[in-house]
Scaffold this active site. Structure first.
Site, PDB file in Angstrom:
ATOM      1  N   LYS A 146      -2.180  16.376  -7.793  1.00 18.12           N
ATOM      2  CA  LYS A 146      -1.365  16.339  -9.016  1.00 18.12           C
ATOM      3  C   LYS A 146      -0.584  17.649  -9.166  1.00 18.12           C
ATOM      4  CE  LYS A 146      -2.685  12.179 -10.405  1.00 18.12           C
ATOM      5  NZ  LYS A 146      -1.761  11.042 -10.425  1.00 18.12           N
ATOM      6  N   TYR A 162      -7.986  15.814  -6.185  1.00 19.18           N
ATOM      7  CA  TYR A 162      -7.125  15.160  -7.180  1.00 19.18           C
ATOM      8  C   TYR A 162      -6.228  16.192  -7.869  1.00 19.18           C
ATOM      9  CZ  TYR A 162      -6.082  12.260 -11.365  1.00 19.18           C
ATOM     10  OH  TYR A 162      -5.480  11.552 -12.383  1.00 19.18           O
ATOM     11  N   ASP A 183       0.871  -1.178   0.000  1.00 22.14           N
ATOM     12  CA  ASP A 183       0.000   0.000   0.000  1.00 22.14           C
ATOM     13  C   ASP A 183       0.912   1.234   0.000  1.00 22.14           C
ATOM     14  OD1 ASP A 183      -1.561   2.172   0.777  1.00 22.14           O
ATOM     15  OD2 ASP A 183      -2.713   1.038   2.252  1.00 22.14           O
ATOM     16  N   VAL A 184       0.809   2.058  -1.023  1.00 21.95           N
ATOM     17  CA  VAL A 184       1.743   3.187  -1.146  1.00 21.95           C
ATOM     18  C   VAL A 184       1.564   4.244  -0.055  1.00 21.95           C
ATOM     19  CG1 VAL A 184       2.058   2.907  -3.639  1.00 21.95           C
ATOM     20  CG2 VAL A 184       0.307   4.512  -2.782  1.00 21.95           C
ATOM     21  N   ASN A 203       3.100   5.413  -9.860  1.00 24.55           N
ATOM     22  CA  ASN A 203       1.945   5.408 -10.777  1.00 24.55           C
ATOM     23  C   ASN A 203       0.601   5.332 -10.043  1.00 24.55           C
ATOM     24  OD1 ASN A 203       0.470   4.683 -13.442  1.00 24.55           O
ATOM     25  ND2 ASN A 203       0.037   2.951 -12.092  1.00 24.55           N
TER      26      ASN A 203
HETATM   27  P1  NAI Z   1      -6.210   2.588 -12.545  1.00 26.27           P
HETATM   28  O1  NAI Z   1      -7.329   2.804 -11.602  1.00 26.27           O
HETATM   29  O2  NAI Z   1      -6.231   1.405 -13.428  1.00 26.27           O
HETATM   30  O3  NAI Z   1      -4.823   2.579 -11.786  1.00 26.27           O
HETATM   31  C1  NAI Z   1      -4.609   3.043 -10.484  1.00 26.27           C
HETATM   32  C2  NAI Z   1      -3.887   1.951  -9.718  1.00 26.27           C
HETATM   33  O4  NAI Z   1      -3.494   2.446  -8.428  1.00 26.27           O
HETATM   34  C3  NAI Z   1      -4.780   0.721  -9.475  1.00 26.27           C
HETATM   35  O5  NAI Z   1      -4.083  -0.452  -9.854  1.00 26.27           O
HETATM   36  C4  NAI Z   1      -5.017   0.753  -7.987  1.00 26.27           C
HETATM   37  O6  NAI Z   1      -5.198  -0.528  -7.407  1.00 26.27           O
HETATM   38  C5  NAI Z   1      -3.715   1.392  -7.526  1.00 26.27           C
HETATM   39  N1  NAI Z   1      -3.800   1.891  -6.165  1.00 26.27           N
HETATM   40  C6  NAI Z   1      -4.808   2.571  -5.583  1.00 26.27           C
HETATM   41  N2  NAI Z   1      -4.549   2.779  -4.290  1.00 26.27           N
HETATM   42  C7  NAI Z   1      -3.338   2.223  -4.056  1.00 26.27           C
HETATM   43  C8  NAI Z   1      -2.519   2.107  -2.915  1.00 26.27           C
HETATM   44  N3  NAI Z   1      -2.898   2.616  -1.728  1.00 26.27           N
HETATM   45  N4  NAI Z   1      -1.340   1.470  -3.020  1.00 26.27           N
HETATM   46  C9  NAI Z   1      -0.947   0.942  -4.206  1.00 26.27           C
HETATM   47  N5  NAI Z   1      -1.674   1.026  -5.319  1.00 26.27           N
HETATM   48  C10 NAI Z   1      -2.850   1.658  -5.237  1.00 26.27           C
HETATM   49  O7  NAI Z   1      -6.144   3.910 -13.418  1.00 26.27           O
HETATM   50  P2  NAI Z   1      -4.958   4.494 -14.311  1.00 26.27           P
HETATM   51  O8  NAI Z   1      -5.588   5.452 -15.215  1.00 26.27           O
HETATM   52  O9  NAI Z   1      -4.125   3.432 -14.875  1.00 26.27           O
HETATM   53  O10 NAI Z   1      -4.137   5.351 -13.249  1.00 26.27           O
HETATM   54  C11 NAI Z   1      -2.727   5.281 -13.129  1.00 26.27           C
HETATM   55  C12 NAI Z   1      -2.200   6.675 -12.856  1.00 26.27           C
HETATM   56  O11 NAI Z   1      -2.414   7.481 -13.997  1.00 26.27           O
HETATM   57  C13 NAI Z   1      -2.886   7.410 -11.687  1.00 26.27           C
HETATM   58  O12 NAI Z   1      -1.915   8.085 -10.939  1.00 26.27           O
HETATM   59  C14 NAI Z   1      -3.795   8.389 -12.393  1.00 26.27           C
HETATM   60  O13 NAI Z   1      -4.061   9.525 -11.607  1.00 26.27           O
HETATM   61  C15 NAI Z   1      -2.951   8.722 -13.601  1.00 26.27           C
HETATM   62  N6  NAI Z   1      -3.665   9.325 -14.694  1.00 26.27           N
HETATM   63  C16 NAI Z   1      -4.626   8.622 -15.374  1.00 26.27           C
HETATM   64  C17 NAI Z   1      -5.278   9.222 -16.434  1.00 26.27           C
HETATM   65  C18 NAI Z   1      -6.334   8.531 -17.194  1.00 26.27           C
HETATM   66  O14 NAI Z   1      -7.070   9.221 -17.944  1.00 26.27           O
HETATM   67  N7  NAI Z   1      -6.506   7.221 -17.107  1.00 26.27           N
HETATM   68  C19 NAI Z   1      -4.928  10.569 -16.859  1.00 26.27           C
HETATM   69  C20 NAI Z   1      -3.941  11.218 -16.062  1.00 26.27           C
HETATM   70  C21 NAI Z   1      -3.333  10.588 -15.030  1.00 26.27           C
HETATM   71  C1  BGC Z   2      -8.171  11.883 -14.802  1.00 25.80           C
HETATM   72  C2  BGC Z   2      -9.123  11.361 -15.817  1.00 25.80           C
HETATM   73  C3  BGC Z   2      -9.372  12.411 -16.888  1.00 25.80           C
HETATM   74  C4  BGC Z   2      -8.079  12.909 -17.452  1.00 25.80           C
HETATM   75  C5  BGC Z   2      -8.263  14.063 -18.437  1.00 25.80           C
HETATM   76  C6  BGC Z   2      -6.933  12.333 -15.486  1.00 25.80           C
HETATM   77  O1  BGC Z   2      -6.001  12.784 -14.560  1.00 25.80           O
HETATM   78  O2  BGC Z   2      -7.856  10.847 -13.879  1.00 25.80           O
HETATM   79  O3  BGC Z   2     -10.325  11.011 -15.171  1.00 25.80           O
HETATM   80  O4  BGC Z   2     -10.129  11.856 -17.953  1.00 25.80           O
HETATM   81  O5  BGC Z   2      -7.242  13.340 -16.415  1.00 25.80           O
HETATM   82  O6  BGC Z   2      -9.067  15.091 -17.920  1.00 25.80           O
END
Ligand code: NAI
Ligand code: BGC
Length: 277
Positions: free
Chosen positions: A182, A178, A85-86, A112
């Site tokens: 960020k 959020y 857990d991060v 990430n």
């Molecule tokens: P996701 O929900 O698939 O990935 C997030 C991951 O973080 C999940 O695997 C989750 O289990 C893990 N996580 C949550 N709490 C945790 C904890 N306490 N300890 C360890 N792991 C934990 O979604 P995604 O999109 O792959 O997100 C990855 C990163 O990318 C995040 O930081 C998100 O904010 C960022 N991001 C995503 C965007 C998008 O549009 N999908 C856009 C901009 C940034």
């Molecule tokens: C958010 C997404 C969103 C994207 C673009 C990300 O950081 O997690 O939900 O679609 O930014 O606005």
């Protein structure tokens, strides 16, 4: 007078499937937090296919780990999954220890893991604020700390990559904590990039726009919302996790040796257009 027909509109550029990342990363060890889904899983897969030793951090859904490891091994890489857990510094340290036990060293650390609650200031609660800040900001802060201490102890250069967001500095009303987290990561990369430069450690943020992952599943499940989102992106479509992973591995590689204390945006131009969803 005859009218010249309008030229056809080209389809959006399709997402390529990168086969491998930079060769300078081959044989190096990478830890990716929150890596059994979404962007983290794409980073883990590409790192494995590049010949890196991969540590997949996860907190939930352990059933996703073995298929991911199998895919990495089938591509010629090696990987282990470690539950951590991060938000807990001792868990972050256990990821470093697992990397060193399994592969002898640590070279790249990717913060990430991230969550969003999509609440405005007036809707938020102390508990939900802490949830967002602890995972997105505290997790990255101490993740970078344990990684940097290991890099220094083993006398090596190392790279810390934070998967931040375009919401580092692009407001998203209704997702305030959020964006604050960020935004904090933006300054974190600058400050820590400067602090760690004397140790030869680079710190780079990769800021994705809207990417097709579980975080956006509600938007993608709603045909009206995804149409509106795609239309708001100059590239014409939501991005794929592999398109972020390739940039993460590039900034982690020796090919990006002069990049530090900065952010790279990977957003299909969304921040230059109208507000997204
Ligand atoms: P996701 O929900 O698939 O990935 C997030 C991951 O973080 C999940 O695997 C989750 O289990 C893990 N996580 C949550 N709490 C945790 C904890 N306490 N300890 C360890 N792991 C934990 O979604 P995604 O999109 O792959 O997100 C990855 C990163 O990318 C995040 O930081 C998100 O904010 C960022 N991001 C995503 C965007 C998008 O549009 N999908 C856009 C901009 C940034
Ligand atoms: C958010 C997404 C969103 C994207 C673009 C990300 O950081 O997690 O939900 O679609 O930014 O606005």
């Amino acid at each position: 007078m005859s009218q010249t027909p309008a030229p056809p509109t080209p389809a959006p550029v399709p997402a390529p499937a990168p086969v491998t990342g930079p060769v300078s990363l081959r044989g190096r060890t990478i830890v990716v937090t929150g890596a059994n889904t979404g962007i983290g899983a794409a980073i883990a897969k590409l790192a494995g296919a590049t010949g890196m030793n991969v540590v997949i951090d996860y907190v939930a859904h352990p059933e996703l780990n073995q298929p991911l490891i199998d895919e990495i091994v089938a591509a010629g890489g090696q990987a282990i999954a470690v539950q951590a857990d991060v938000t807990r510094v001792e868990h972050l340290q256990s990821l470093v220890d697992a990397a060193v036990d399994a592969y002898g060293r640590l070279d790249v650390w990717v913060n990430n893991a991230g969550v969003e609650t999509r609440l405005s200031l007036l809707e938020d609660t102390e508990e939900k604020y802490d949830f967002v800040m602890d995972i997105n900001m505290k997790g990255a802060y101490f993740g970078a700390q344990v990684a940097a201490k290991r890099f220094i102890a083993q006398g090596s250069r190392g790279v810390i990559v934070n998967v931040s967001s375009v919401h580092e500095d692009w407001p998203m009303p209704g997702n305030t904590a959020y964006c604050v987290a960020k935004g904090g990561l933006r300054m974190f990369a600058k400050n820590v990039g400067v602090e760690l430069a004397d140790h030869g450690i680079r710190v780079v943020n990769v800021a994705p726009g809207a990417i097709s992952t579980p975080i956006n599943k509600e938007t993608e499940a709603d045909p009206g919302k995804i149409k509106q989102l795609n239309e708001s992106i100059p590239a014409g479509r939501i991005g794929q996790p592999s398109e972020v992973a390739s940039v993460v591995l590039f900034v982690a590689s020796d090919e990006a040796s002069y990049m530090t204390a900065t952010t790279v945006t990977v957003d299909g131009g969304i921040t230059q257009g109208a507000a997204g969803l």
